[in-house]
Design a protein around this motif. Structure first.
Motif, PDB file in Angstrom:
ATOM      1  N   LEU A 165       0.862  -1.174   0.000  1.00  0.00           N
ATOM      2  CA  LEU A 165       0.000   0.000   0.000  1.00  0.00           C
ATOM      3  C   LEU A 165       0.901   1.228   0.000  1.00  0.00           C
ATOM      4  CD1 LEU A 165      -2.749  -0.864   2.654  1.00  0.00           C
ATOM      5  CD2 LEU A 165      -2.805  -1.233   0.182  1.00  0.00           C
ATOM      6  N   THR A 166       0.594   2.197  -0.861  1.00  0.00           N
ATOM      7  CA  THR A 166       1.362   3.435  -0.898  1.00  0.00           C
ATOM      8  C   THR A 166       0.459   4.601  -0.492  1.00  0.00           C
ATOM      9  OG1 THR A 166       0.876   3.930  -3.226  1.00  0.00           O
ATOM     10  CG2 THR A 166       2.772   2.517  -2.770  1.00  0.00           C
ATOM     11  N   GLY A 167       0.983   5.461   0.354  1.00  0.00           N
ATOM     12  CA  GLY A 167       0.275   6.676   0.736  1.00  0.00           C
ATOM     13  C   GLY A 167       0.952   7.867   0.100  1.00  0.00           C
ATOM     14  N   SER A 168       0.216   8.594  -0.729  1.00  0.00           N
ATOM     15  CA  SER A 168       0.799   9.679  -1.509  1.00  0.00           C
ATOM     16  C   SER A 168       0.249  11.026  -1.050  1.00  0.00           C
ATOM     17  CB  SER A 168       0.508   9.473  -3.000  1.00  0.00           C
ATOM     18  OG  SER A 168       1.018  10.531  -3.772  1.00  0.00           O
ATOM     19  N   SER A 169       0.967  12.083  -1.406  1.00  0.00           N
ATOM     20  CA  SER A 169       0.520  13.427  -1.030  1.00  0.00           C
ATOM     21  C   SER A 169      -0.656  13.895  -1.870  1.00  0.00           C
ATOM     22  CB  SER A 169       1.678  14.430  -1.146  1.00  0.00           C
ATOM     23  OG  SER A 169       2.209  14.442  -2.443  1.00  0.00           O
ATOM     24  N   ASP A 170      -1.086  13.095  -2.871  1.00  0.00           N
ATOM     25  CA  ASP A 170      -2.323  13.431  -3.580  1.00  0.00           C
ATOM     26  C   ASP A 170      -3.548  12.865  -2.857  1.00  0.00           C
ATOM     27  OD1 ASP A 170      -2.175  10.719  -4.121  1.00  0.00           O
ATOM     28  OD2 ASP A 170      -2.435  10.920  -6.277  1.00  0.00           O
ATOM     29  N   GLY A 171      -3.339  12.167  -1.730  1.00  0.00           N
ATOM     30  CA  GLY A 171      -4.442  11.708  -0.895  1.00  0.00           C
ATOM     31  C   GLY A 171      -4.949  10.316  -1.180  1.00  0.00           C
ATOM     32  N   LEU A 172      -4.344   9.581  -2.124  1.00  0.00           N
ATOM     33  CA  LEU A 172      -4.833   8.255  -2.486  1.00  0.00           C
ATOM     34  C   LEU A 172      -3.985   7.154  -1.846  1.00  0.00           C
ATOM     35  CD1 LEU A 172      -5.663   8.630  -6.298  1.00  0.00           C
ATOM     36  CD2 LEU A 172      -7.173   8.919  -4.331  1.00  0.00           C
ATOM     37  N   ILE A 173      -4.664   6.123  -1.337  1.00  0.00           N
ATOM     38  CA  ILE A 173      -4.004   4.890  -0.910  1.00  0.00           C
ATOM     39  C   ILE A 173      -4.080   3.917  -2.075  1.00  0.00           C
ATOM     40  CG2 ILE A 173      -3.942   3.010   0.751  1.00  0.00           C
ATOM     41  CD1 ILE A 173      -5.426   4.762   2.723  1.00  0.00           C
ATOM     42  N   ARG A 174      -2.950   3.629  -2.690  1.00  0.00           N
ATOM     43  CA  ARG A 174      -2.901   2.731  -3.840  1.00  0.00           C
ATOM     44  C   ARG A 174      -2.413   1.343  -3.425  1.00  0.00           C
ATOM     45  NH1 ARG A 174      -1.549   7.838  -5.664  1.00  0.00           N
ATOM     46  NH2 ARG A 174      -2.532   8.503  -7.610  1.00  0.00           N
ATOM     47  N   VAL A 175      -2.872   0.347  -4.160  1.00  0.00           N
ATOM     48  CA  VAL A 175      -2.413  -1.025  -3.991  1.00  0.00           C
ATOM     49  C   VAL A 175      -1.530  -1.346  -5.182  1.00  0.00           C
ATOM     50  CG1 VAL A 175      -3.100  -3.399  -3.538  1.00  0.00           C
ATOM     51  CG2 VAL A 175      -4.651  -1.531  -2.923  1.00  0.00           C
ATOM     52  N   VAL A 176      -0.242  -1.610  -4.948  1.00  0.00           N
ATOM     53  CA  VAL A 176       0.690  -1.849  -6.047  1.00  0.00           C
ATOM     54  C   VAL A 176       1.411  -3.171  -5.843  1.00  0.00           C
ATOM     55  CG1 VAL A 176       1.037   0.625  -6.432  1.00  0.00           C
ATOM     56  CG2 VAL A 176       2.628  -0.629  -4.981  1.00  0.00           C
ATOM     57  N   GLN A 177       1.809  -3.765  -6.945  1.00  0.00           N
ATOM     58  CA  GLN A 177       2.579  -5.011  -6.939  1.00  0.00           C
ATOM     59  C   GLN A 177       4.011  -4.705  -7.359  1.00  0.00           C
ATOM     60  OE1 GLN A 177       0.937  -8.661  -8.840  1.00  0.00           O
ATOM     61  NE2 GLN A 177       2.801  -8.633 -10.105  1.00  0.00           N
ATOM     62  N   ILE A 178       4.957  -5.377  -6.697  1.00  0.00           N
ATOM     63  CA  ILE A 178       6.373  -5.202  -7.005  1.00  0.00           C
ATOM     64  C   ILE A 178       6.883  -6.421  -7.770  1.00  0.00           C
ATOM     65  CG2 ILE A 178       8.679  -4.861  -6.024  1.00  0.00           C
ATOM     66  CD1 ILE A 178       6.806  -2.485  -5.650  1.00  0.00           C
ATOM     67  N   HIS A 179       7.443  -6.211  -8.938  1.00  0.00           N
ATOM     68  CA  HIS A 179       8.079  -7.225  -9.777  1.00  0.00           C
ATOM     69  C   HIS A 179       7.175  -8.423 -10.059  1.00  0.00           C
ATOM     70  CE1 HIS A 179      12.440  -5.776  -8.787  1.00  0.00           C
ATOM     71  NE2 HIS A 179      11.753  -4.920  -9.514  1.00  0.00           N
ATOM     72  N   PRO A 180       6.377  -8.386 -11.107  1.00  0.00           N
ATOM     73  CA  PRO A 180       6.260  -7.279 -12.062  1.00  0.00           C
ATOM     74  C   PRO A 180       5.497  -6.106 -11.456  1.00  0.00           C
ATOM     75  CG  PRO A 180       4.716  -9.014 -12.622  1.00  0.00           C
ATOM     76  CD  PRO A 180       5.558  -9.550 -11.510  1.00  0.00           C
ATOM     77  N   ASN A 181       5.923  -4.897 -11.804  1.00  0.00           N
ATOM     78  CA  ASN A 181       5.367  -3.686 -11.216  1.00  0.00           C
ATOM     79  C   ASN A 181       4.019  -3.352 -11.836  1.00  0.00           C
ATOM     80  OD1 ASN A 181       7.790  -3.557  -9.843  1.00  0.00           O
ATOM     81  ND2 ASN A 181       8.711  -2.083 -11.256  1.00  0.00           N
ATOM     82  N   LYS A 182       2.990  -3.316 -10.985  1.00  0.00           N
ATOM     83  CA  LYS A 182       1.634  -3.044 -11.468  1.00  0.00           C
ATOM     84  C   LYS A 182       0.871  -2.230 -10.430  1.00  0.00           C
ATOM     85  CE  LYS A 182       1.074  -7.543 -13.810  1.00  0.00           C
ATOM     86  NZ  LYS A 182       0.247  -8.784 -13.804  1.00  0.00           N
ATOM     87  N   LEU A 183      -0.032  -1.391 -10.903  1.00  0.00           N
ATOM     88  CA  LEU A 183      -1.042  -0.790 -10.033  1.00  0.00           C
ATOM     89  C   LEU A 183      -2.253  -1.714 -10.034  1.00  0.00           C
ATOM     90  CD1 LEU A 183      -2.339   1.546  -8.391  1.00  0.00           C
ATOM     91  CD2 LEU A 183      -3.147   2.453 -10.565  1.00  0.00           C
ATOM     92  N   LEU A 184      -2.650  -2.177  -8.849  1.00  0.00           N
ATOM     93  CA  LEU A 184      -3.784  -3.090  -8.735  1.00  0.00           C
ATOM     94  C   LEU A 184      -5.092  -2.359  -8.491  1.00  0.00           C
ATOM     95  CD1 LEU A 184      -2.138  -5.856  -6.527  1.00  0.00           C
ATOM     96  CD2 LEU A 184      -2.269  -5.731  -9.019  1.00  0.00           C
ATOM     97  N   GLY A 185      -5.054  -1.208  -7.849  1.00  0.00           N
ATOM     98  CA  GLY A 185      -6.280  -0.479  -7.551  1.00  0.00           C
ATOM     99  C   GLY A 185      -6.037   0.563  -6.483  1.00  0.00           C
ATOM    100  N   ILE A 186      -7.121   1.165  -6.015  1.00  0.00           N
ATOM    101  CA  ILE A 186      -7.050   2.214  -5.000  1.00  0.00           C
ATOM    102  C   ILE A 186      -7.969   1.836  -3.848  1.00  0.00           C
ATOM    103  CG2 ILE A 186      -7.540   4.646  -4.518  1.00  0.00           C
ATOM    104  CD1 ILE A 186      -6.711   5.231  -7.395  1.00  0.00           C
ATOM    105  N   LEU A 187      -7.399   1.825  -2.649  1.00  0.00           N
ATOM    106  CA  LEU A 187      -8.150   1.420  -1.465  1.00  0.00           C
ATOM    107  C   LEU A 187      -8.928   2.578  -0.865  1.00  0.00           C
ATOM    108  CD1 LEU A 187      -8.675  -0.945   0.522  1.00  0.00           C
ATOM    109  CD2 LEU A 187      -6.773  -0.053   1.873  1.00  0.00           C
ATOM    110  N   GLY A 188      -8.396   3.803  -0.931  1.00  0.00           N
ATOM    111  CA  GLY A 188      -9.076   4.922  -0.293  1.00  0.00           C
ATOM    112  C   GLY A 188      -8.590   6.267  -0.777  1.00  0.00           C
TER     113      GLY A 188
END
Length: 491
Positions: A341-364
């Protein structure tokens, strides 16, 4: 296609008396969370009743100030960091200390806190997680080290870890043969200092420990501190440790990461270059850090939104870069060895996969407010987050669990009205508001088709595991889709 569904409201929201800067969940009680506030206070909240009182189809979890039936979650409130500090920005030339870091010990007996005045404090967790802290005469503060930071800088990060010790012939065998690990504490401060503490020695201090009276005195190792380094020019943003507790990694806003060999440091008179390694300048602030891939990869969140990925043992430069976040990545939280889970300064909690690198979705979604901290509760059913208001947001993370689909099918067959059964409907019904915010992810996804983004030989033995992990994350990705995306997918 890359998913961009987001939920606008958290599962529930805990209201604090002031802005929270850090949170830590109790290691065994899944409903207890401690929070360090900007006024120097440490609060403890119990949100179990808040979850029970939550309506099944609530439109927003943000507290309503006019709601007379609001659930009171506060268990205790303890003024801990109460110093008045000099300030160049304040008109009066003075400012109040803040509580910047909180961390429950792994056994749940102590809550460690760090303040902007440079003090490290140990609180009796049993007292502060009950109403004794507010009603009893005895202070819940067990000990205090007032000069815990390097050169009087504020304590930014606290990390407890278990360090494997090496038994010697001179030590009595029975007790040490039963205990192969000892509890250590690592702290990072706002001037780039890293210190290692023996928790047994810290517990021998009192609440009246002396304060350093000069800058030179504050550079000395205080009681309980076994190692001290000053390798960075800016604040320490995160600390992680290896499984055996013999290697420590620290990320810093000075654009570098440092690695500390604690086994080598335990031998006296070792050259600094044998103890500490420092990465090259990454030309971007490193604002968060986590270990992934069973400790083979180190992921750092950066100021420009890139995930910088180091291979273990190769500390000079990154082995991979994972772009896509439109703003800085200030918080990282592992879901498993392949998913973050990544917390960014744009306010989104993203779900990402590492190797292979993918965005899976947004939790909040925090409505554009930057995310400062992310943490799992004890049973990992919920994620807590803090931003620039007075609330702790609690997000339902059961959608990320491996057995989510199985449990949902079982409950639907049994005809049960489960909160898990309604979770996907609730997430889809709230909104798909972030559909225009992630164009960079779409471009990146096209570039990375068929590419695992890492040719390192240390990944070659895990092809079968990676296949299983990809299948698992494909299921997560599908759960995070909005109803609109599912509609067009069916077409």
């Amino acid at each position: 296609a890359i998913l961009t569904m987001a939920t606008t409201s958290a599962h529930c929201v805990i209201e604090c008396s002031d802005q929270p800067l850090d949170i830590s969940f109790h290691p065994t009680n899944p409903y207890i969370v401690a929070v360090g506030l900007v006024d120097g206070t440490v609060e403890v909240h119990d949100f179990e009743e808040l979850l029970e009182a939550r309506p099944s189809n609530v439109a927003s979890a943000v507290p309503d100030s006019d709601d007379d039936d609001e659930v009171d979650t506060i268990v205790s409130s303890t003024p801990v960091h109460t110093q008045i500090l000099p300030s160049k920005s304040s008109e009066s030339g003075m400012r109040k200390a803040v509580c910047r870091a909180v961390q429950f010990s792994n056994d749940g007996s102590t809550l460690y806190t760090g303040g902007s005045g440079g003090d490290l404090v140990g609180l009796d967790a049993t007292r502060i997680t009950s109403f004794q802290a507010s009603t009893g005469k005895k202070s819940p503060i067990k000990w205090r080290c007032n000069n815990a930071s390097y050169g009087k800088g504020g304590v930014q990060v606290i990390h407890e870890f278990q360090q494997q010790f090496e038994q010697t012939n001179g030590e009595l065998a029975e007790e040490q043969a039963q205990t192969r690990f000892k509890t250590m504490l690592a702290t990072g401060d706002e001037v780039g200092g890293v210190r290692i503490w023996d928790s047994r020695l810290l517990s021998q201090q009192t609440n009246t420990s002396t304060t350093a009276t000069s800058a030179s005195e504050s550079l000395k190792r205080p009681p309980g501190c076994v190692h001290s380094w000053k390798m960075h020019e800016d604040y320490i943003s995160g600390i992680v440790s290896s499984e055996d507790g013999q290697t420590l990694l620290a990320s810093s806003a000075d654009c570098t990461m440092s690695a500390y060999d604690l086994r080598m440091a335990s031998h006296h008179n070792q050259p600094l270059e044998k103890v500490v390694r420092r990465s090259d300048d990454q030309e971007d602030e490193l604002l968060s850090i986590q270990l992934m891939k069973n400790g083979r990869k180190v992921v750092c969140g950066s100021g420009e939104g890139v995930l910088s990925i180091f291979s273990w043992g190769t500390w000079g430069d990154v082995s991979d870069r994972f772009p896509g976040h439109p703003a800085s990545v200030d918080a990282l939280l592992p879901v498993d060895q392949d998913t973050l889970l990544t917390g960014s300064s744009d306010g989104l909690i993203r779900v990402v996969q590492i190797h292979p690198n993918k965005l899976l979705g947004i939790l909040g979604d925090h409505d554009g407010f930057p995310i400062e901290k992310l943490n799992f509760n004890a049973n990992r059913n919920f994620v807590g987050s803090v931003t620039h208001d007075s609330n702790i947001r609690i997000w339902d993370a059961r959608i990320l669990q491996d057995d989510f689909d199985h449990e949902m099918d079982h409950q639907q067959m049994g005809g049960e009205d489960s909160t898990q059964t309604g979770l996907l409907e609730e997430k889809s019904a709230e909104n798909a508001a972030a559909n225009n915010s992630d164009d960079e992810w779409d471009d990146m996804d096209e570039d990375m088709k068929g590419d695992d983004s890492d040719g390192d030989s240390d990944d070659s033995d895990d092809d079968d595991d990676d296949g299983d992990n990809n299948t698992k994350n494909d299921r997560r990705k599908d759960r995070l889709k909005s109803e609109r995306e599912k509609f067009y997918e069916d077409l």
